[in-house]
Motif scaffolding. Structure first.
Motif, PDB file in Angstrom:
ATOM      1  N   SER A  21       0.841  -1.189   0.000  1.00  0.00           N
ATOM      2  CA  SER A  21       0.000   0.000   0.000  1.00  0.00           C
ATOM      3  C   SER A  21       0.875   1.236   0.000  1.00  0.00           C
ATOM      4  CB  SER A  21      -0.913   0.003   1.232  1.00  0.00           C
ATOM      5  OG  SER A  21      -1.752   1.120   1.219  1.00  0.00           O
ATOM      6  N   GLN A  22       0.648   2.145  -0.972  1.00  0.00           N
ATOM      7  CA  GLN A  22       1.452   3.337  -1.087  1.00  0.00           C
ATOM      8  C   GLN A  22       0.601   4.559  -0.795  1.00  0.00           C
ATOM      9  OE1 GLN A  22       3.543   3.504  -4.795  1.00  0.00           O
ATOM     10  NE2 GLN A  22       4.316   1.431  -4.644  1.00  0.00           N
ATOM     11  N   SER A  23       1.242   5.565  -0.208  1.00  0.00           N
ATOM     12  CA  SER A  23       0.506   6.769   0.167  1.00  0.00           C
ATOM     13  C   SER A  23       0.377   7.740  -0.994  1.00  0.00           C
ATOM     14  CB  SER A  23       1.196   7.461   1.344  1.00  0.00           C
ATOM     15  OG  SER A  23       2.505   7.843   0.985  1.00  0.00           O
ATOM     16  N   GLU A  29       2.255   2.370 -11.173  1.00  0.00           N
ATOM     17  CA  GLU A  29       1.072   1.560 -10.873  1.00  0.00           C
ATOM     18  C   GLU A  29      -0.067   1.846 -11.849  1.00  0.00           C
ATOM     19  OE1 GLU A  29       0.079   1.858  -6.710  1.00  0.00           O
ATOM     20  OE2 GLU A  29       1.429   0.194  -6.252  1.00  0.00           O
ATOM     21  N   GLU A  62      -6.855  -6.075  -5.607  1.00  0.00           N
ATOM     22  CA  GLU A  62      -6.241  -4.759  -5.412  1.00  0.00           C
ATOM     23  C   GLU A  62      -6.878  -4.013  -4.242  1.00  0.00           C
ATOM     24  OE1 GLU A  62      -3.522  -3.486  -6.905  1.00  0.00           O
ATOM     25  OE2 GLU A  62      -3.323  -5.454  -7.844  1.00  0.00           O
ATOM     26  N   LYS A  65      -5.365  -5.520  -1.129  1.00  0.00           N
ATOM     27  CA  LYS A  65      -3.981  -5.078  -0.957  1.00  0.00           C
ATOM     28  C   LYS A  65      -3.904  -3.674  -0.374  1.00  0.00           C
ATOM     29  CE  LYS A  65      -1.069  -5.473  -4.341  1.00  0.00           C
ATOM     30  NZ  LYS A  65      -0.503  -5.557  -5.711  1.00  0.00           N
ATOM     31  N   SER A  66      -4.868  -2.840  -0.742  1.00  0.00           N
ATOM     32  CA  SER A  66      -4.875  -1.453  -0.280  1.00  0.00           C
ATOM     33  C   SER A  66      -5.544  -1.285   1.077  1.00  0.00           C
ATOM     34  CB  SER A  66      -5.593  -0.574  -1.317  1.00  0.00           C
ATOM     35  OG  SER A  66      -4.921  -0.599  -2.548  1.00  0.00           O
ATOM     36  N   GLU A 156      -5.942   3.589  -7.856  1.00  0.00           N
ATOM     37  CA  GLU A 156      -4.860   4.407  -7.310  1.00  0.00           C
ATOM     38  C   GLU A 156      -5.370   5.430  -6.289  1.00  0.00           C
ATOM     39  OE1 GLU A 156      -1.057   4.573  -8.060  1.00  0.00           O
ATOM     40  OE2 GLU A 156      -2.057   2.671  -7.735  1.00  0.00           O
ATOM     41  N   GLU A 159      -6.404   3.585  -3.154  1.00  0.00           N
ATOM     42  CA  GLU A 159      -5.255   3.208  -2.333  1.00  0.00           C
ATOM     43  C   GLU A 159      -4.766   4.381  -1.491  1.00  0.00           C
ATOM     44  OE1 GLU A 159      -1.092   0.805  -3.003  1.00  0.00           O
ATOM     45  OE2 GLU A 159      -1.649   2.275  -4.518  1.00  0.00           O
ATOM     46  N   LYS A 160      -4.702   5.563  -2.105  1.00  0.00           N
ATOM     47  CA  LYS A 160      -4.237   6.743  -1.371  1.00  0.00           C
ATOM     48  C   LYS A 160      -5.240   7.152  -0.291  1.00  0.00           C
ATOM     49  CE  LYS A 160      -2.275  11.348  -1.991  1.00  0.00           C
ATOM     50  NZ  LYS A 160      -1.785  12.358  -2.951  1.00  0.00           N
ATOM     51  N   THR A 163      -4.902   4.716   2.635  1.00  0.00           N
ATOM     52  CA  THR A 163      -3.687   4.984   3.414  1.00  0.00           C
ATOM     53  C   THR A 163      -3.870   6.181   4.333  1.00  0.00           C
ATOM     54  OG1 THR A 163      -2.336   4.093   1.609  1.00  0.00           O
ATOM     55  CG2 THR A 163      -1.206   5.416   3.249  1.00  0.00           C
TER      56      THR A 163
END
Length: 322
Positions: A21-23, A29, A62, A65-66, A156, A159-160, A163
């Motif tokens: 997980s990316q901020s 991606e 996905e 994952k997030s 995307e 995910e942000k 986070t």
């Protein structure tokens, strides 16, 4: 557990979370999502096909994952889609397909009962058919811009948001709609069978064809005047995000947000403009402006954060027609 083991586990856990997980939204991606969704192996993501089901599985994977949960027990909302056929054809097949729904709970004890919906349709035209601009051509309609681009942006931005969920006062529903190309069927089904009360949805943002930003960095959006302060907000966010927002008061267009607008829900419909490859086999991943799509994602993220945290009520403003 001894201290050394505890530290190793903590470090491993931290690294694992970072890996999955990316901020920040990343071009890498975005490109990876579109490359998968618009690959020849996905055969145009036609409703009811094995490839369409693979895309649904990919979206769920996905979301997990997030750290995006389902709303309730399942990520999927099944419905039956009536498939469009050529004029004069009497056989109208029906197939089972799905909306894929993720949930990010807001942090405010009261405002979390209100929802912002972020949507994009994941289906496309398969091998062509009556909606193709080349209806007599049989070939995989890859649908990179329409709408692998919007689906990638959904993943995307989701995910942000996940986070940074503690920064959200209101809750967010992420919906990947099925069978949009068959007549907005996924979004129509959702608003008739909502998993949350419709009155709790304060704004619906939809991304359909957001992968072909031009040199002027223009992002078009319809419906900005359908909620109080919308036009001013969307203009204000442009310079900070590095884009030129083309803010349209109403003229909500023809994608999934229309289903919500017809239920008196405020909407924003985003796109980066038409092109000759629309609804043809030539709508391929190599033509996507990945850097431009990242700008779209950052802009939409800022819009969601702003609306989710505003103190004043979000009010539907109907269009006044003469």
């Amino acid at each position: 557990m001894n201290t050394k083991k505890y530290l190793l586990v903590a470090i491993y856990t931290s690294l694992s979370i970072t890996a999955f997980s990316q901020s920040e939204v990343t071009e890498k991606e975005i490109k990876a999502h579109i490359s998968f969704l618009a690959s020849p192996e996905m055969a145009g993501r036609f409703p009811g096909t094995a490839e369409n089901k693979k895309v649904v599985a990919y979206l769920i994977k996905e979301f997990k994952k997030s750290g995006i949960r389902p709303y309730g027990k399942s990520y999927t909302q099944d419905f039956t889609a009536k498939i469009r056929v050529k004029k004069g054809t009497t056989d109208t097949p029906r197939v089972l397909t799905q909306n894929v729904i993720g949930f990010i709970e807001g942090s405010d004890p009261l405002l979390k009962q209100e929802f912002i919906v972020l949507g994009a349709h994941y289906d496309h035209l398969g091998m062509g058919g009556p909606s193709s601009k080349k209806p007599d051509t049989t070939g995989v309609h890859l649908g990179a811009d329409d709408n692998a681009s919007g689906t990638a942006a959904l993943l995307e931005i989701g995910e942000k948001l996940a986070t940074n969920r503690k920064q959200l006062k209101r809750s967010v529903l992420l919906i990947a709609f099925g069978a949009e190309e068959q007549g907005l069927l996924g979004s129509k089904y959702f608003v008739e069978h909502p998993v949350i009360p419709l009155q709790s949805i304060k704004l619906m943002l939809n991304m359909d064809m957001v992968g072909r930003m031009n040199a002027e960095k223009q992002l078009y959006m319809g419906g900005a005047a359908s909620f109080n302060g919308g036009v001013e907000l969307m203009k204000q966010l442009g310079p900070e995000a590095g884009i030129n927002p083309i803010v349209i008061a109403y003229d909500v267009g023809g994608s999934d947000h229309v289903s919500f607008y017809k239920k008196d829900i405020s909407v924003l419909g985003f796109h980066t403009g038409g092109h000759p490859q629309y609804h043809t086999p030539e709508d391929q991943a190599s033509l996507i402006n990945v850097a431009g799509e990242k700008l779209v994602c950052d802009y939409v993220y800022k819009a969601i954060l702003s609306v989710a945290n505003r103190k004043e009520a979000i009010v539907f403003v109907p269009e006044k027609k003469n």
